[in-house]
Each structure stands twice: as C-alpha cells, then as structure tokens.
Design an enzyme around this catalytic site. Structure first.
Site, PDB file in Angstrom:
ATOM      1  N   LEU A  27       0.814  -1.220   0.000  1.00 19.80           N
ATOM      2  CA  LEU A  27       0.000   0.000   0.000  1.00 19.80           C
ATOM      3  C   LEU A  27       0.839   1.258   0.000  1.00 19.80           C
ATOM      4  O   LEU A  27       0.459   2.279  -0.557  1.00 19.80           O
ATOM      5  CB  LEU A  27      -0.884   0.042   1.255  1.00 19.80           C
ATOM      6  CG  LEU A  27      -2.050  -0.913   1.338  1.00 19.80           C
ATOM      7  CD1 LEU A  27      -2.670  -0.845   2.724  1.00 19.80           C
ATOM      8  CD2 LEU A  27      -3.086  -0.562   0.283  1.00 19.80           C
ATOM      9  N   ALA A  33       9.087   1.552   7.334  1.00 20.14           N
ATOM     10  CA  ALA A  33       8.194   0.416   7.178  1.00 20.14           C
ATOM     11  C   ALA A  33       7.612   0.348   5.775  1.00 20.14           C
ATOM     12  O   ALA A  33       7.515   1.348   5.081  1.00 20.14           O
ATOM     13  CB  ALA A  33       7.062   0.539   8.190  1.00 20.14           C
ATOM     14  N   ASN A  34       7.275  -0.871   5.387  1.00 21.16           N
ATOM     15  CA  ASN A  34       6.447  -1.058   4.206  1.00 21.16           C
ATOM     16  C   ASN A  34       5.071  -1.435   4.715  1.00 21.16           C
ATOM     17  O   ASN A  34       4.951  -2.184   5.678  1.00 21.16           O
ATOM     18  CB  ASN A  34       6.990  -2.181   3.327  1.00 21.16           C
ATOM     19  CG  ASN A  34       8.250  -1.745   2.606  1.00 21.16           C
ATOM     20  OD1 ASN A  34       8.322  -0.622   2.107  1.00 21.16           O
ATOM     21  ND2 ASN A  34       9.244  -2.613   2.576  1.00 21.16           N
ATOM     22  N   ASP A 148       4.699  14.106  15.487  1.00 20.70           N
ATOM     23  CA  ASP A 148       4.812  14.101  14.021  1.00 20.70           C
ATOM     24  C   ASP A 148       3.449  14.352  13.375  1.00 20.70           C
ATOM     25  O   ASP A 148       3.063  13.665  12.420  1.00 20.70           O
ATOM     26  CB  ASP A 148       5.417  12.791  13.527  1.00 20.70           C
ATOM     27  CG  ASP A 148       6.022  12.939  12.125  1.00 20.70           C
ATOM     28  OD1 ASP A 148       6.173  14.089  11.653  1.00 20.70           O
ATOM     29  OD2 ASP A 148       6.331  11.908  11.500  1.00 20.70           O
TER      30      ASP A 148
HETATM   31  N1  LIG Z   1      -3.772   1.672   8.115  1.00 19.69           N
HETATM   32  C1  LIG Z   1      -3.452   1.983   6.862  1.00 19.69           C
HETATM   33  N2  LIG Z   1      -4.352   1.820   5.867  1.00 19.69           N
HETATM   34  C2  LIG Z   1      -4.015   2.153   4.595  1.00 19.69           C
HETATM   35  N3  LIG Z   1      -2.816   2.642   4.208  1.00 19.69           N
HETATM   36  C3  LIG Z   1      -1.880   2.827   5.146  1.00 19.69           C
HETATM   37  C4  LIG Z   1      -2.142   2.505   6.513  1.00 19.69           C
HETATM   38  N4  LIG Z   1      -1.032   2.778   7.221  1.00 19.69           N
HETATM   39  C5  LIG Z   1      -0.126   3.265   6.345  1.00 19.69           C
HETATM   40  N5  LIG Z   1      -0.607   3.286   5.090  1.00 19.69           N
HETATM   41  C6  LIG Z   1       0.115   3.732   3.882  1.00 19.69           C
HETATM   42  O1  LIG Z   1       1.494   3.465   4.007  1.00 19.69           O
HETATM   43  C7  LIG Z   1       2.276   4.661   3.998  1.00 19.69           C
HETATM   44  C8  LIG Z   1       3.425   4.595   5.014  1.00 19.69           C
HETATM   45  O2  LIG Z   1       2.922   4.405   6.325  1.00 19.69           O
HETATM   46  P1  LIG Z   1       3.474   5.189   7.595  1.00 19.69           P
HETATM   47  O3  LIG Z   1       3.396   6.653   7.377  1.00 19.69           O
HETATM   48  O4  LIG Z   1       2.741   4.664   8.780  1.00 19.69           O
HETATM   49  O5  LIG Z   1       4.965   4.691   7.607  1.00 19.69           O
HETATM   50  P2  LIG Z   1       6.250   5.356   8.248  1.00 19.69           P
HETATM   51  O6  LIG Z   1       7.395   4.428   8.065  1.00 19.69           O
HETATM   52  O7  LIG Z   1       5.930   5.756   9.618  1.00 19.69           O
HETATM   53  O8  LIG Z   1       6.449   6.583   7.317  1.00 19.69           O
HETATM   54  P3  LIG Z   1       6.934   8.089   7.481  1.00 19.69           P
HETATM   55  O9  LIG Z   1       7.438   8.326   8.850  1.00 19.69           O
HETATM   56  O10 LIG Z   1       7.930   8.240   6.397  1.00 19.69           O
HETATM   57  O11 LIG Z   1       5.683   8.877   7.178  1.00 19.69           O
HETATM   58  C9  LIG Z   1       1.274   5.767   4.272  1.00 19.69           C
HETATM   59  O12 LIG Z   1       1.640   6.960   3.657  1.00 19.69           O
HETATM   60  C10 LIG Z   1      -0.020   5.208   3.691  1.00 19.69           C
HETATM   61  O13 LIG Z   1      -0.081   5.463   2.319  1.00 19.69           O
END
Ligand SMILES: Nc1ncnc2c1ncn2[C@@H]1O[C@H](COP(=O)(O)OP(=O)(O)OP(=O)(O)O)[C@@H](O)[C@H]1O
Ligand SMILES: [Mg+2]
Ligand SMILES: [Zn+2]
Ligand SMILES: [Zn+2]
Lengths: 369, 363
Positions: A27, A33-34, A148
């Site tokens: 997604l 994370a992915n 954040d």
């Molecule tokens: N619960 C969810 N349902 C649908 N899509 C999601 C969900 N959680 C995350 N995503 C998708 O995955 C992407 C990355 O998730 P997230 O922001 O939680 O990761 P991260 O590693 O914390 O990223 P960052 O700190 O770079 O924003 C989001 O931008 C969103 O598009």
C-alpha cells in the site's frame, strides 16, 4: 505419521497470530516500514493494513525502536480518531509486523492537494479539525506526545473518520529534568520552541502542528514551508511575528535562538482574516490561539475543544458526507505535487479572479509528462 | 452510409470492430487499436503492421490523404478520440506557452496571458477551419520568436524537478535523522531511569522513604510503583502465553486500564459535541493547581523548562493518574519496553492483545 515441529508456547502463539492474516499488495512505504494490504484468513472481507518494519542492521537481535514506540502507544490509546492496532506478530528474520485497521480513503494531504477534483468548505474543515483535535486531546490526556502531526499522518477510514497514525516518534510526557530531543516534527509543522532547541517541552508542541494543519486546510497549501530550519524560523517571524523577550520571556536564552534582525510585531487576528477568513471570525480566533509563539500561552487541546467555533455556523459536516479523494493512487498525488510546484495553488484560495487560476490548471494538462 | 470508414473522428465503435479489416474484437481478444496523431484514425495493430511496416504509407481511411509512419502510431489513451486529440493539442500548446507566473509583472498580466493561451487552444481544438489555421500560425510564430525563452523555461521546469527531487531526498534524510535522535533520547532515558531506580531501591532498603508525604511527594514514588505494576501485567501476560490466552483475560483489566476513560459516543443526531461524547474530567481524584514538591520545584524555576513550554500541571496530573491506576502493585523489577524487543516479547504483547479482544467479545 506426521512429524510435528515443537514450538514453545510463545512461538506457537506468534505462529497462530501470523496465520490469522494473509498479506496482499503493497500500500505504501514510509521511512521505516512497508505497509501492505492484508485480510483475515477466516473472513477475507475483513481487511487490515500490515505494517512491516524494515530490517535494520543495528537491531539484529531485537526489534526496531520506532516500531516499539508505535506498538507501545497504540496499544494503550483506544479512540475513534486514533488508528487502532489489531495485532502484532514477528515474521521470519524477526521482522515486526503491526496489524492495523485498514484505512482505505487516503490521507488529508491528498484531499488538500487535489484542488482540481476535491472541493470542500468551512463545515468540512470544521469536521476534520474536530476529529484531529479530539485525537490530540486524547493523546495528551493520556500523557502521550505524538511529535509528528501533519496532513499525511492523518488517514481516512471508509466512513470518513479521520485517524491519527504513525506513532513512530511518540513518547510520553517527560519527567521534569529529563531532556527530550528537539529534532522531532516535520519542519513545516515544527513549533518555534523546537526550532530554537528547547529540550523541555510539552503538549503545546503538538498544538502548533495542529494549527499548521488548520491553516493548510484553509489555504490548501502548507502555510509555512521553509526549506531549511533557518528559513522556517524566518517564515514564522514574517507571518506570525518575531519571538522576543516581550512576547515570550526567556526565549532569547534558548540554545538556538536566532531571528532575522528586522523585528516583526506579532500579527493580530485581523491580519489573518484576509487569508483565513473562510472559517469565519471564530475559526480565525481559534487558529491564532494555536500559533501563539510562547508555548505557555498557546491554547491546549482541551481548550480548543471548548472553543465556541465548534458551536457556531456552519455545523461540522457529518463524517459520512465529507468530501472524498477521487479515484486512487500515487500517480494522482504526484500530479498534485507537480502542480503545486508551479506556484499556482498558493494564490488560488484568496484569488478573487479564480478564472485565471482555473485556466492555469487546465494548462497543466501536458506538463511534466 | 459509405462502406469505407468516414474521415470524421468517431469514438471507437461499441462492437470494437476494426474499420479497416473489419475484424471484431470478440473474435480476437488480443486485438489492440492504435491511432496516429497525424489524423487520429484508429485501426487495429494488425492493419498498422500490414500497411506501415515497409515504410510510410497513406492512411486507409476514405478521403484522408495523410502520410503516416509506423513509428507515429500509439494506443489511444482515451476512448473518445476527440479527447485524445484535445489532450495532444494541449500538450503541444503547453510546451510552447510555458511561461510561469514569475515571468509576469502582475498577476493580472499572467491571467491575461493564460486567457490568451486558452482562447488559442480552443481555436485549435474546436474552432472553424479558418480559426484553426490562424491559431496554428500564431502558435508557430510564437514558437519561432520565443525559441530561446521556451528553452529556458523548459530547462527551469526540469531544474525545478531536479530541485524538488533533491529536496525530497533531503526530507527523507531529515526524517531518518529525527528517528535516530528519538532513539538516542530513549536510550539516555533508560540509562537515567536505571540509575534513579537504583538510588531509590537503595534508599528503600535503608528505610528512608515513607509512604506519607504530600500528595505529589507520594506521587513520584507511586509512578515507580505503577511502572512495577505494568511489569506485573507484562509478566502475567507472559505466563498466560504459556498457559493459554484465556488466563491472560483475567489480567487485562489492568493492561487496558487507560481504556477506562472510553465511553460510548452519543447518538449521532444530537448536537455536535466537540469531545465526541467522552468523559474528560478525572473521576477518581480531583486535581489542584500548583501542587508542589521540592524535587519538582527546583525545575519550576529553571528557564529551560519554563521557556520550552514544559507543563508541570501535566506532570502532576500524570503522576496522580498513574498513582491511582497502579495503586501499590509491587512486583519484581520492572522491565520496560525499551530499545529493541525480542520475538518472545512481541508474542507476549500480542497475547495480551488477544486476551483483550476475547474479553471484549465476552462483554
Ligand atoms: N492503516 C493503513 N491503511 C491504509 N494505508 C496505510 C495505513 N497505514 C499506512 N498506510 C500507507 O502506508 C504509507 C506509510 O505508512 P506510515 O506513514 O505509517 O509509515 P512510516 O514508516 O511511519 O512513514 P513516514 O514516517 O515516512 O511517514 C502511508 O503513507 C499510507 O499510504
Ligand atoms: Mg507517515
Ligand atoms: Zn484492422
Ligand atoms: Zn487518416
């Protein structure tokens, strides 16, 4: 005869948990994370998002700390406007997987940026802000700082509910005397106390971010979009006012206090009416209180919820009736980014001659291809 | 009706029949239609290969005398070929009239320019023959006269792309950096905490700390107690994981204690409640402003705490809350969810979560 591998009970439990979900397409991708779409093995109609923390070399024998933060706080915070953690398991190579509720309607950033296809008004902004403020209030009421807050960490559920996500930088309120890092919160949403290097801060830091999101919802472009920390500070000085000993006692003694030499007096409410008047005088009043330079004078999340704006017209839109993103996908987001760079959208919200702006966007058609 | 395809711009017909060779798509599932922007007459890829593989040839449509090349064919993006054509025209116009707002003295000038460009585009797309020819001439003239400008703007556009790519990379790096620092913060804190716990245990051993003291005085100690309480829950969950998740259900009352604040949302049609129907006044204790304790007071005077917006009332609120939540549960040493987490601990946590889920279903 079948040979059964014996797992210790904990491993078995983990194995059971893992088997409950089937991982599907990717997604999105974040720093650490992915995120994959997934569904329950038992009930394939039950969709989930599986956030698989990327392997980090330095934590070979343990889990990445970001994930641990996310896990620790999400496990404790149960609120309709905070993403819920459904389960957690580790997969091979000790990868930590967080099973989160699936939020299919994108994030607030997509809606803000898609000026062509997503139209929204004061009632919609009020509804979104209400949900964001509740989430932040709930975090603070449970002594958690998010650190954040920004539009793309505000995800949208199928029913239109906005959910605060990405707790990778969260922490609980520090004890007195305990230093926290000042390098948190994405720059455009970072409050002046952090830009000046304060190590003892509080919920007010998140509130500034909430104010920036509020402003961005109205003008449909980041309000203070500095390219560097120094530029961020000078944008704050220019558009909000220069922090001085008069309006913020002690500020000049913060470690990284430097401001442009030309001192701008703090702008009053009237100055905001032109650009932010779409939310009415009460809305502007609330906005101005969220961007008080001195964090002690900044409104708290609870006070925000007690503000009169929520009760004045227009009513907040019911979540089912809120505007939604059109179509799907990353390409659209990229298209919106390209447009933004052309510098057209910044002026659109207050441009009375909006015909010009519309024409300009039409022409964007073929560029960037 | 003519048997030869007409030279208008039809939408691709509903039967998906190639107007040139009359093959129907359902007989040949892989059939693909191509167009050439010289005239936008569509035909199947077999026909294109047959007619144009050996070099330029005339369009097979009746009355169309354009010379087409194989290389000019592409698949149509839009079902409606007039849209396809409009998009191509707009793309072409946009490549020539590529001034940015910065290039103009005022916003008004810029808008006038955009208006002019839009009018010209309109003529090209749907004007009469004469209007189209005139617009075409204007376009070519402008292109000839402003070649240098156009090139400069095109490059600026590309540089802006490049710049934003760089900026994006820098943003990512900054985000990574923030995580690293948060990590350092946590490590420091853990060490600090271990130190202060040792000191406290020492003084406990010496019988120095008495349970009385002011409300906040006890609070600091109770915070520690509460943390120990949390450890108990973790330990309980861990053992539950060994004996089956059901046993853990008994202990999750404490695990999810913060959920106590949660209440059902009100009926959706009531007046808007900014708090979303949640109770927000602590019910088990009353918070007095300005509770004081020597250990805190020394920080209350510290400019670093004052200026950064550190909130002492939040601190006392937390101390009290935690004190009431974890009343005197005293177990073996606390084990914090700190840096890193083992697979076993993950399972422990998930055991706790499952148990919570089970319990909720029972209710
Ligand atoms: N619960 C969810 N349902 C649908 N899509 C999601 C969900 N959680 C995350 N995503 C998708 O995955 C992407 C990355 O998730 P997230 O922001 O939680 O990761 P991260 O590693 O914390 O990223 P960052 O700190 O770079 O924003 C989001 O931008 C969103 O598009
Ligand atoms: Mg994110
Ligand atoms: Zn054919
Ligand atoms: Zn032709």
């Amino acid at each position: 005869m079948a040979v059964t591998m014996t797992l210790d009970p904990i491993e078995q439990l983990n194995e059971d948990e893992k088997r409950k979900y089937i991982k599907g397409k990717k997604l999105g991708e974040g720093t650490y994370a992915n995120v994959y779409l997934g569904h329950s093995r038992q009930d394939p109609s039950q969709l989930v998002a599986i956030k698989k923390i990327k392997v980090q070399q330095q934590y070979q024998d343990g889990m990445a700390p970001d994930a641990v933060r996310e896990l620790k706080y999400l496990r404790e915070l149960h609120h309709p406007n905070i993403i819920s953690l459904l389960s957690v398991f580790s997969s091979k190579d000790q990868n930590l997987n967080l099973v989160l509720e699936y939020l299919p309607l994108g994030d607030l950033e997509m809606l803000i940026r898609d000026v062509d296809r997503v139209r929204y008004g004061a009632g919609d902004i009020k509804a979104w802000m209400g949900m964001l403020t509740r989430a932040v209030w709930f975090c603070h009421d449970n002594f958690v700082l998010h650190r954040d807050i920004k539009p793309n960490n505000l995800l949208i559920a199928a029913d239109g509910e906005v959910k605060l996500a990405d707790f990778g930088l969260a922490r609980s309120f520090a004890d007195p005397g305990r230093r926290m890092t000042a390098n948190v919160i994405t720059r455009w949403y970072r409050p002046p106390e952090l830009l000046f290097g304060a190590r003892h801060y509080g919920g007010a830091a998140d509130i500034w971010s909430v104010g920036m999101v509020f402003a961005e919802l109205i003008i449909r472009a980041p309000f203070l979009a500095g390219n560097t920390e120094v530029e961020q500070i000078s944008l704050i000085c220019k558009h909000i006012g220069t922090p001085t000993e008069d309006n913020w006692p002690g500020v000049t003694r913060l470690r990284e206090y430097t401001v442009p030499s030309e001192v701008v007096p703090v702008w009053g409410k009237e100055a905001y009416m032109g650009r932010f008047g779409a939310v009415g005088a009460d809305g502007v009043d609330l906005l101005v209180r969220t961007v008080a330079l001195d964090p002690k004078k900044r409104i708290t999340a609870r006070e925000m919820l007690e503000h009169r704006w929520w009760r004045t017209d227009p009513k907040p839109t019911r979540k089912e009736d809120l505007p939604r993103k059109s179509g799907g996908g990353a390409e659209e987001k990229m298209g919106a980014d390209l447009k933004r760079r052309n510098g057209i959208l910044e002026d659109e919200a207050n441009n009375s001659n909006s015909r010009g702006a519309k024409v300009a966007r039409k022409l964007d058609f073929g560029q960037g291809k | 009706m003519s048997r030869k395809p007409s030279s208008g711009l039809p939408a691709i017909s509903s039967e998906d029949m190639c107007p040139v060779c009359k093959t129907i798509r359902y007989l040949n599932k892989d059939m693909e239609f191509l167009i050439n922007p010289e005239c936008y007459h569509s035909m199947c890829s077999n026909c294109v290969n047959r007619l144009f593989n050996d070099g330029p040839n005339q369009c097979p449509y009746a009355g169309c005398h354009r010379t087409l090349r194989r290389k000019g064919f592409r698949s149509a993006f839009f079902g409606d070929l007039s849209v396809e054509r409009e998009v191509d025209i707009r793309r072409r116009v946009a490549a020539v009239f590529n001034q940015a707002e910065d290039d103009f003295e005022t916003l008004r000038d810029y808008n006038n320019y955009l208006q002019m460009v839009e009018d010209l585009t309109f003529d090209l797309v749907s004007g009469s023959d004469a209007a189209r020819r005139a617009a075409e001439a204007t376009l070519q003239q402008w292109e000839a006269e402003h070649r240098a400008d156009i090139e400069r703007n095109r490059k600026a556009g590309r540089e802006a792309d490049e710049q934003s790519r760089r900026r994006l990379a820098a943003e990512r790096e900054a985000a990574r950096q923030r995580r690293v620092e948060a990590l350092r913060e946590a490590e420091e804190e853990k060490r600090e905490r271990a130190r202060s716990r040792e000191a406290e245990l020492d003084s406990l051993a010496k019988g120095e700390v008495v349970s009385a003291g002011g409300p906040a005085g006890g609070a600091q100690q109770r915070v520690q107690l509460k943390r120990r309480g949390q450890a108990a829950v973790n330990a309980a969950a861990a053992s539950a994981a060994g004996t089956g998740a059901a046993a853990a259900a008994a202990d999750v009352g404490r695990l999810s204690i913060r959920g106590l604040k949660e209440k059902k949302a009100p009926a959706p049609e009531g007046p808007y409640d900014p708090f979303g129907g949640m109770d927000f006044v602590p019910s088990r204790y009353k918070l007095h402003d300005g509770l004081s304790h020597p250990a805190i007071d020394k920080y209350k005077a510290d400019p670093g705490h004052i200026t950064g917006g550190y909130n002492f009332d939040d601190y006392t609120a937390r101390a009290l809350y935690e004190a009431f939540a974890g009343l005197a549960v005293f177990v073996e040493d606390e084990k914090e969810v700190g840096i890193g987490l083992s697979a076993g601990e993950v399972a422990t946590i998930s055991a706790g979560m499952i148990a919570v889920g089970d319990k909720m279903e029972l209710d």
